[in-house]
Design a protein around this motif. Structure first.
Motif, PDB file in Angstrom:
ATOM      1  N   ALA A 206       0.845  -1.200   0.000  1.00  0.00           N
ATOM      2  CA  ALA A 206       0.000   0.000   0.000  1.00  0.00           C
ATOM      3  C   ALA A 206       0.873   1.239   0.000  1.00  0.00           C
ATOM      4  CB  ALA A 206      -0.906  -0.010   1.227  1.00  0.00           C
ATOM      5  N   THR A 207       0.379   2.311  -0.613  1.00  0.00           N
ATOM      6  CA  THR A 207       1.115   3.568  -0.509  1.00  0.00           C
ATOM      7  C   THR A 207       0.872   4.149   0.877  1.00  0.00           C
ATOM      8  OG1 THR A 207      -0.746   4.876  -1.281  1.00  0.00           O
ATOM      9  CG2 THR A 207       0.782   4.063  -2.961  1.00  0.00           C
ATOM     10  N   TRP A 209      -0.487   6.945   1.689  1.00  0.00           N
ATOM     11  CA  TRP A 209      -1.834   7.480   1.842  1.00  0.00           C
ATOM     12  C   TRP A 209      -2.845   6.359   2.002  1.00  0.00           C
ATOM     13  CZ3 TRP A 209      -4.700  10.971   3.581  1.00  0.00           C
ATOM     14  CH2 TRP A 209      -6.050  11.003   3.252  1.00  0.00           C
ATOM     15  N   GLU A 210      -2.675   5.269   1.205  1.00  0.00           N
ATOM     16  CA  GLU A 210      -3.600   4.138   1.344  1.00  0.00           C
ATOM     17  C   GLU A 210      -3.521   3.546   2.746  1.00  0.00           C
ATOM     18  OE1 GLU A 210      -3.712   2.627  -3.302  1.00  0.00           O
ATOM     19  OE2 GLU A 210      -2.207   1.870  -1.931  1.00  0.00           O
ATOM     20  N   ARG A 213      -5.426   5.988   4.952  1.00  0.00           N
ATOM     21  CA  ARG A 213      -6.870   6.006   4.720  1.00  0.00           C
ATOM     22  C   ARG A 213      -7.534   4.709   5.161  1.00  0.00           C
ATOM     23  NH1 ARG A 213      -8.212   5.760  -1.242  1.00  0.00           N
ATOM     24  NH2 ARG A 213      -7.735   3.607  -0.697  1.00  0.00           N
ATOM     25  N   SER A 214      -6.955   3.585   4.753  1.00  0.00           N
ATOM     26  CA  SER A 214      -7.670   2.326   4.962  1.00  0.00           C
ATOM     27  C   SER A 214      -7.292   1.628   6.259  1.00  0.00           C
ATOM     28  CB  SER A 214      -7.405   1.363   3.812  1.00  0.00           C
ATOM     29  OG  SER A 214      -7.453   2.049   2.604  1.00  0.00           O
TER      30      SER A 214
ATOM     31  N   ASN B   2      -4.862   7.945 -10.467  1.00  0.00           N
ATOM     32  CA  ASN B   2      -3.657   7.183 -10.123  1.00  0.00           C
ATOM     33  C   ASN B   2      -3.428   7.207  -8.608  1.00  0.00           C
ATOM     34  OD1 ASN B   2      -0.935   6.629  -9.599  1.00  0.00           O
ATOM     35  ND2 ASN B   2      -0.430   7.048 -11.739  1.00  0.00           N
ATOM     36  N   ARG B   3      -3.059   6.070  -8.044  1.00  0.00           N
ATOM     37  CA  ARG B   3      -2.907   6.057  -6.585  1.00  0.00           C
ATOM     38  C   ARG B   3      -1.766   6.940  -6.109  1.00  0.00           C
ATOM     39  NH1 ARG B   3       0.275   0.724  -5.949  1.00  0.00           N
ATOM     40  NH2 ARG B   3      -0.457   0.568  -3.822  1.00  0.00           N
ATOM     41  N   TYR B   4      -0.770   7.155  -6.952  1.00  0.00           N
ATOM     42  CA  TYR B   4       0.339   8.012  -6.524  1.00  0.00           C
ATOM     43  C   TYR B   4      -0.045   9.477  -6.588  1.00  0.00           C
ATOM     44  CZ  TYR B   4       2.856   3.717  -6.611  1.00  0.00           C
ATOM     45  OH  TYR B   4       3.231   2.438  -6.353  1.00  0.00           O
ATOM     46  N   GLU B   6      -3.086  10.494  -6.070  1.00  0.00           N
ATOM     47  CA  GLU B   6      -3.939  10.656  -4.893  1.00  0.00           C
ATOM     48  C   GLU B   6      -3.067  10.884  -3.656  1.00  0.00           C
ATOM     49  OE1 GLU B   6      -6.701   7.419  -4.394  1.00  0.00           O
ATOM     50  OE2 GLU B   6      -6.932   7.935  -2.283  1.00  0.00           O
ATOM     51  N   GLN B   7      -2.034  10.076  -3.569  1.00  0.00           N
ATOM     52  CA  GLN B   7      -1.126  10.190  -2.428  1.00  0.00           C
ATOM     53  C   GLN B   7      -0.523  11.583  -2.347  1.00  0.00           C
ATOM     54  OE1 GLN B   7       1.092   7.710  -0.518  1.00  0.00           O
ATOM     55  NE2 GLN B   7       3.121   8.179  -1.301  1.00  0.00           N
TER      56      GLN B   7
END
Lengths: 315, 285
Positions: A206-207, A209-210, A213-214, B2-4, B6-7
């Motif tokens: 996961a990044t 931020w993920e 968030r999660s 894109n998830r990056y 968003e990050q």
């Protein structure tokens, strides 16, 4: 060798005495400390009883439901409708929480997850300072800065008119007051999370931020949620800022830019008339009781929801 | 999205929110110090001059009455609240109470902690009316003490809880009574306890809603415990929107005095907490 005469005997004869005295102190202090422990309950009980007893006169003259729904507040005519103040309170609470909550959560995330080293110390101690500034100073700064801002720029920009004093002004200032309070509670619960949660989530790809968030927002969810509810209680019971900035008008506000009245500011603004009309006094004490009950419900709800979420978002 | 991306967006938003809050703090403190400091520095004597006879109309004299009123109300209130809250916090530890009773008491303390200050004000006022007294300094003390009690209890409870168990165990092991052990524990938790007392003092000196109807809003020097008095927050509240520029400027100066006092108290609480850390076992060496 025999014990040295005087000293030895003294020590022996004194010992029971000293122990006795210690036990007496222990006994007496335990009563005092028990009393202090029960003081919290007694104080709460006394407050509730006094307020209930003092608001009986008004409740016996006008029905509670009628007062809560009537829109006419005119103590001189014995009209006690709380509806304008209730609407004002709801407006202020909802608006300022809508502005404050996202910022508070994001800032808490920044402090707990992004900031490092000296930056973290600086930002979090500044937030402590902001939380400790007396609300009357926020009221004063609101008069100097926010009132002209709302009256001259914000309202015209949105195509309405405002004298500057009003619900929007109060909401802006209350958002500023309640945010640091919510931040410090949220940071606490984010920082209490074990690092394994972060490591595990980052480890499965996961990044950052993920992860936040999660995983983290959920694990810290109960704490953050009760921070928000406590913030609600704060805004709800705020007195000085609404009294200074809301404009004091007991009619149902048509737009958020209107002047209005909240329940606590009603108490402050109408206390001048208190002594002349006894029924007004009773009505305002009833408002105090309402505040107490609603804040109590908020606290109780916060506790219940916290427990429920803790079960649901267990880790 | 894109998830990056968003990050990156959310990292930016988090930073921006923190920056926004710091900017707001800078504005609030800056405006108070600038507007108040200007009045204060051109005429520092307003702080130590008693008010004139028509103070609310022409702002003659100064606001020594509010400075003294604040001190005479908040200092005794803090002492009373300190004694009560320390005792309650000791009771909440496991030595004197079962876990269940301390849970119940904690619940009530939380409710008191969240109670709006205006409710305390109304409560003390109803007592004043019930006993037939007039609003005066002594009732201001009572109202502020009630207001500070749950706040200071929470700080003291947290501090005592974080004191190492070894202190308590060692004390009991030497045969000390519960009271003697409590004294040792308080000593071990002293930094937190002192920081809590100072924070309680800071909250008390800044609160207006509790004293607004209880202390009596006088515009004269406080005469005695049964005479009306006023405090700095009340003065700011009443004069901030005055039509007379001189009266208004005194509210600015008073807010300067108040914010400097509160900031100084926060710094003092941090410094003292560090200084007393030498009493903490395993604390600063």
């Amino acid at each position: 060798m025999a014990p040295t005469t005087d000293n030895g005997r003294n020590a022996e004869t004194n010992r029971p005495d000293r122990l006795g005295r210690r036990l007496v102190i222990e006994r007496l202090s335990s009563y005092w400390i028990l009393g202090a422990g029960l003081f919290a309950i007694a104080l709460f009980g006394l407050i509730v009883l006094t307020l209930v007893q003092q608001s009986i006169p008004i409740v016996s003259e006008h029905s509670l439901l009628e007062m809560l729904t009537s829109t006419n507040w005119d103590p001189a005519q014995e009209e006690f409708g709380f509806m304008p103040a209730i609407v004002g309170t709801i407006y202020v609470t909802v608006l300022s929480m809508a502005m404050g909550t996202p910022i508070a959560i994001l800032a808490a995330i920044y402090i707990a997850e992004y900031a490092e080293g000296r930056m973290k110390v600086i930002v979090s101690s500044f937030i402590d300072v902001l939380a400790a500034i007396p609300s009357v100073i926020f009221g004063l700064v609101g008069l100097i800065v926010v009132v002209p801002f709302v009256g001259d720029y914000l309202a015209p920009a949105l195509g309405t008119h405002s004298i500057g004093l009003g619900i929007v002004t109060v909401s802006l200032v209350m958002a500023i007051i309640v945010t640091p309070f919510m931040i410090s509670l949220s940071v606490e619960s984010l920082e209490a999370l074990p690092d394994e949660l972060r490591e595990a989530s980052l480890g499965v790809g996961a990044t950052k931020w993920e992860t936040i968030r999660s995983v983290l927002l959920r694990a810290a969810g109960p704490g953050i949620f009760s921070a928000i509810l406590l913030g609600f209680g704060r805004v709800f019971g705020a007195t000085i800022v609404p009294a200074m900035l809301i404009g004091g008008q007991t009619a149902i506000p048509e737009s958020p830019f209107d002047a209005g009245e909240t329940l606590p500011s009603l108490i402050v603004n109408d206390f001048g008339e208190l002594m002349s009309i006894p029924l007004t006094q009773s009505a305002l004490i009833l408002v105090g009781l309402l505040l107490l009950v609603i804040v109590w419900l908020f606290n109780f709800g916060a506790m219940l929801i916290r427990r429920r979420l803790q079960r649901r978002w267990q880790y | 999205m894109n998830r990056y991306t968003e990050q990156r967006i959310f990292a930016f938003l988090a930073r921006a929110s923190a920056a926004l809050i710091l900017a707001v703090l800078a504005i609030v403190v800056g405006v108070t110090i600038y507007r108040g400091g200007r009045v204060f520095l051109t005429d520092p004597a307003v702080v130590i001059t008693p008010p004139g006879s028509r103070y609310m109309l022409d702002g003659g004299g100064g606001f020594l009455h509010a400075v003294l009123g604040s001190l005479f109300i908040v200092v005794p209130a803090t002492i009373v609240a300190m004694i009560l809250s320390l005792s309650t916090a000791v009771y909440l530890q496991s030595d004197y109470s079962s876990e269940r009773t301390s849970d119940v008491i904690n619940m009530f303390l939380n409710v008191l902690w969240g109670t709006p200050p205006i409710v305390y004000g109304v409560f003390v006022l109803t007592i004043i009316i019930a006993v037939g007294a007039q609003t005066s300094l002594i009732f201001g003390v009572i109202a502020i003490a009630i207001f500070q009690y749950p706040i200071m209890t929470r700080y003291a409870d947290e501090a005592l809880r974080s004191a190492p168990d070894a202190v308590k165990e060692a004390s009991y092991g030497l045969g000390a009574t519960r009271f003697e052990t409590a004294k040792v524990t308080i000593r071990a938790a002293l930094p937190g306890v002192i920081a809590g007392i100072i924070m309680g003092f800071a909250r008390g000196i800044g609160d207006a809603a509790t004293v607004l109807f209880t202390a009596g809003r006088s515009t004269q020097m406080p005469g005695g415990p049964f005479d009306p008095a006023t405090t700095l927050p009340i003065l700011i509240f009443e004069q901030a929107a005055s039509f007379n520029a001189e009266v208004r400027s005194h509210a600015y100066a008073a807010s300067f005095v108040l914010i400097v006092a509160v900031l100084a108290l926060i710094v003092a609480s941090k410094l003292l907490a560090g200084r007393y850390a030498r009493f903490t076992p395993g604390g600063r060496q």
